[in-house]
Write a protein that holds these residues in place. Structure first.
Motif, PDB file in Angstrom:
ATOM      1  N   ALA A   7      -1.256  13.636  -4.478  1.00  0.00           N
ATOM      2  CA  ALA A   7      -2.285  14.492  -3.885  1.00  0.00           C
ATOM      3  C   ALA A   7      -3.603  14.334  -4.629  1.00  0.00           C
ATOM      4  CB  ALA A   7      -1.835  15.946  -3.913  1.00  0.00           C
ATOM      5  N   GLY A   8      -4.684  14.179  -3.886  1.00  0.00           N
ATOM      6  CA  GLY A   8      -6.006  14.015  -4.476  1.00  0.00           C
ATOM      7  C   GLY A   8      -6.330  12.587  -4.860  1.00  0.00           C
ATOM      8  N   TRP A   9      -5.509  11.609  -4.466  1.00  0.00           N
ATOM      9  CA  TRP A   9      -5.730  10.214  -4.807  1.00  0.00           C
ATOM     10  C   TRP A   9      -6.100   9.429  -3.552  1.00  0.00           C
ATOM     11  CZ3 TRP A   9      -5.427   8.018  -9.696  1.00  0.00           C
ATOM     12  CH2 TRP A   9      -5.015   8.893 -10.699  1.00  0.00           C
ATOM     13  N   GLU A  10      -6.715   8.273  -3.755  1.00  0.00           N
ATOM     14  CA  GLU A  10      -6.998   7.383  -2.640  1.00  0.00           C
ATOM     15  C   GLU A  10      -6.618   5.957  -3.018  1.00  0.00           C
ATOM     16  OE1 GLU A  10     -11.188   7.728  -1.814  1.00  0.00           O
ATOM     17  OE2 GLU A  10     -11.711   6.201  -3.286  1.00  0.00           O
ATOM     18  N   ASN A  68      11.432  -3.569   2.346  1.00  0.00           N
ATOM     19  CA  ASN A  68      12.041  -3.621   3.687  1.00  0.00           C
ATOM     20  C   ASN A  68      11.043  -3.924   4.800  1.00  0.00           C
ATOM     21  OD1 ASN A  68      14.599  -2.961   2.596  1.00  0.00           O
ATOM     22  ND2 ASN A  68      14.020  -0.810   2.566  1.00  0.00           N
ATOM     23  N   GLY A  69      10.230  -4.952   4.609  1.00  0.00           N
ATOM     24  CA  GLY A  69       9.315  -5.396   5.661  1.00  0.00           C
ATOM     25  C   GLY A  69       7.914  -4.842   5.591  1.00  0.00           C
ATOM     26  N   ALA A  70       7.626  -3.941   4.678  1.00  0.00           N
ATOM     27  CA  ALA A  70       6.256  -3.428   4.526  1.00  0.00           C
ATOM     28  C   ALA A  70       5.383  -4.533   3.921  1.00  0.00           C
ATOM     29  CB  ALA A  70       6.237  -2.202   3.624  1.00  0.00           C
ATOM     30  N   PRO A  71       4.114  -4.639   4.342  1.00  0.00           N
ATOM     31  CA  PRO A  71       3.247  -5.679   3.777  1.00  0.00           C
ATOM     32  C   PRO A  71       2.899  -5.367   2.322  1.00  0.00           C
ATOM     33  CG  PRO A  71       1.982  -4.216   5.187  1.00  0.00           C
ATOM     34  CD  PRO A  71       3.419  -3.811   5.323  1.00  0.00           C
ATOM     35  N   SER A  72       2.883  -6.383   1.472  1.00  0.00           N
ATOM     36  CA  SER A  72       2.459  -6.215   0.079  1.00  0.00           C
ATOM     37  C   SER A  72       0.964  -6.457  -0.013  1.00  0.00           C
ATOM     38  CB  SER A  72       3.193  -7.204  -0.820  1.00  0.00           C
ATOM     39  OG  SER A  72       4.566  -6.919  -0.834  1.00  0.00           O
ATOM     40  N   PHE A  73       0.297  -5.779  -0.935  1.00  0.00           N
ATOM     41  CA  PHE A  73      -1.129  -5.966  -1.113  1.00  0.00           C
ATOM     42  C   PHE A  73      -1.546  -5.497  -2.495  1.00  0.00           C
ATOM     43  CE2 PHE A  73      -0.572  -1.747   0.555  1.00  0.00           C
ATOM     44  CZ  PHE A  73      -1.564  -0.964   0.001  1.00  0.00           C
ATOM     45  N   LYS A  74      -2.767  -5.844  -2.865  1.00  0.00           N
ATOM     46  CA  LYS A  74      -3.360  -5.410  -4.125  1.00  0.00           C
ATOM     47  C   LYS A  74      -4.501  -4.472  -3.777  1.00  0.00           C
ATOM     48  CE  LYS A  74      -5.982  -7.364  -7.950  1.00  0.00           C
ATOM     49  NZ  LYS A  74      -6.482  -8.612  -8.526  1.00  0.00           N
ATOM     50  N   GLY A  75      -4.628  -3.384  -4.516  1.00  0.00           N
ATOM     51  CA  GLY A  75      -5.685  -2.432  -4.233  1.00  0.00           C
ATOM     52  C   GLY A  75      -5.984  -1.580  -5.450  1.00  0.00           C
ATOM     53  N   THR A  76      -6.822  -0.582  -5.232  1.00  0.00           N
ATOM     54  CA  THR A  76      -7.148   0.349  -6.302  1.00  0.00           C
ATOM     55  C   THR A  76      -6.527   1.702  -5.976  1.00  0.00           C
ATOM     56  OG1 THR A  76      -9.242   1.015  -5.272  1.00  0.00           O
ATOM     57  CG2 THR A  76      -9.311  -0.786  -6.881  1.00  0.00           C
ATOM     58  N   LEU A  77      -6.196   2.421  -7.021  1.00  0.00           N
ATOM     59  CA  LEU A  77      -5.648   3.765  -6.912  1.00  0.00           C
ATOM     60  C   LEU A  77      -6.528   4.635  -7.802  1.00  0.00           C
ATOM     61  CD1 LEU A  77      -3.382   5.684  -5.982  1.00  0.00           C
ATOM     62  CD2 LEU A  77      -2.078   4.953  -7.994  1.00  0.00           C
ATOM     63  N   ALA A  78      -7.206   5.605  -7.205  1.00  0.00           N
ATOM     64  CA  ALA A  78      -8.138   6.430  -7.986  1.00  0.00           C
ATOM     65  C   ALA A  78      -8.220   7.828  -7.379  1.00  0.00           C
ATOM     66  CB  ALA A  78      -9.521   5.791  -7.987  1.00  0.00           C
ATOM     67  N   ARG A  79      -8.610   8.789  -8.202  1.00  0.00           N
ATOM     68  CA  ARG A  79      -8.877  10.148  -7.687  1.00  0.00           C
ATOM     69  C   ARG A  79     -10.129  10.107  -6.833  1.00  0.00           C
ATOM     70  NH1 ARG A  79      -5.688  14.085  -8.657  1.00  0.00           N
ATOM     71  NH2 ARG A  79      -4.417  14.113 -10.518  1.00  0.00           N
ATOM     72  N   TYR A  80     -10.131  10.885  -5.764  1.00  0.00           N
ATOM     73  CA  TYR A  80     -11.333  10.957  -4.949  1.00  0.00           C
ATOM     74  C   TYR A  80     -11.945  12.340  -5.054  1.00  0.00           C
ATOM     75  CZ  TYR A  80      -8.816  13.428  -1.188  1.00  0.00           C
ATOM     76  OH  TYR A  80      -8.100  14.325  -0.454  1.00  0.00           O
ATOM     77  N   ARG A  81     -13.223  12.351  -4.771  1.00  0.00           N
ATOM     78  CA  ARG A  81     -13.979  13.616  -4.790  1.00  0.00           C
ATOM     79  C   ARG A  81     -14.287  14.005  -3.364  1.00  0.00           C
ATOM     80  NH1 ARG A  81     -17.033  10.812  -9.195  1.00  0.00           N
ATOM     81  NH2 ARG A  81     -15.989  11.548 -11.077  1.00  0.00           N
ATOM     82  N   ARG A  82     -14.063  15.253  -3.067  1.00  0.00           N
ATOM     83  CA  ARG A  82     -14.322  15.724  -1.692  1.00  0.00           C
ATOM     84  C   ARG A  82     -15.781  15.906  -1.448  1.00  0.00           C
ATOM     85  NH1 ARG A  82      -9.356  18.452   0.560  1.00  0.00           N
ATOM     86  NH2 ARG A  82      -7.806  17.867  -0.942  1.00  0.00           N
TER      87      ARG A  82
END
Length: 110
Positions: A2-5, A96-110
């Motif tokens: 919760a609170g992440w993007e 199980n068949g989901a696409p793999s990818f590279k990305g960022t994981l960070a808190r977001y501000r509303r």
């Protein structure tokens, strides 16, 4: 979550690559947006930008992040194992068949 993007680039069904932004709230609801540049074929040349959004629900199960979107991925529940890289970068290893990818994981501000 919760609170992440998550921001990442997936291999798309409409274009070679789609840029995604997924935001997680504590509901446990997730909202997603994507954009992609679609190239015309059959000698027409050019391209156009397409965009879309969806809403789904997320959970963490057996050490994986699972999401069921209302429309995306044919409304199937897909799961990813997260492998930390450097800084905010994370590898999302599809299960199980989901696409793999590279990305960022960070808190977001509303």
């Amino acid at each position: 979550m919760a609170g992440w993007e998550i921001r990442g680039t997936l291999r798309g069904t409409y274009a070679p690559w789609e840029n995604h932004l997924w935001r997680f709230s504590g509901a446990p609801q997730v909202t997603g947006r994507f954009s992609a540049q679609v190239l015309y074929s059959l000698g027409r040349g050019g391209s156009r930008l397409i965009e879309g959004s969806d809403v789904g629900f997320w959970r963490v199960a057996d050490g994986t992040l699972c999401i069921q979107w209302r429309r995306w991925f044919n409304a199937r529940t897909l799961c990813w194992r997260l492998e930390p890289l450097r800084g905010q970068w994370v590898r999302f290893v599809g299960q199980n068949g989901a696409p793999s990818f590279k990305g960022t994981l960070a808190r977001y501000r509303r």
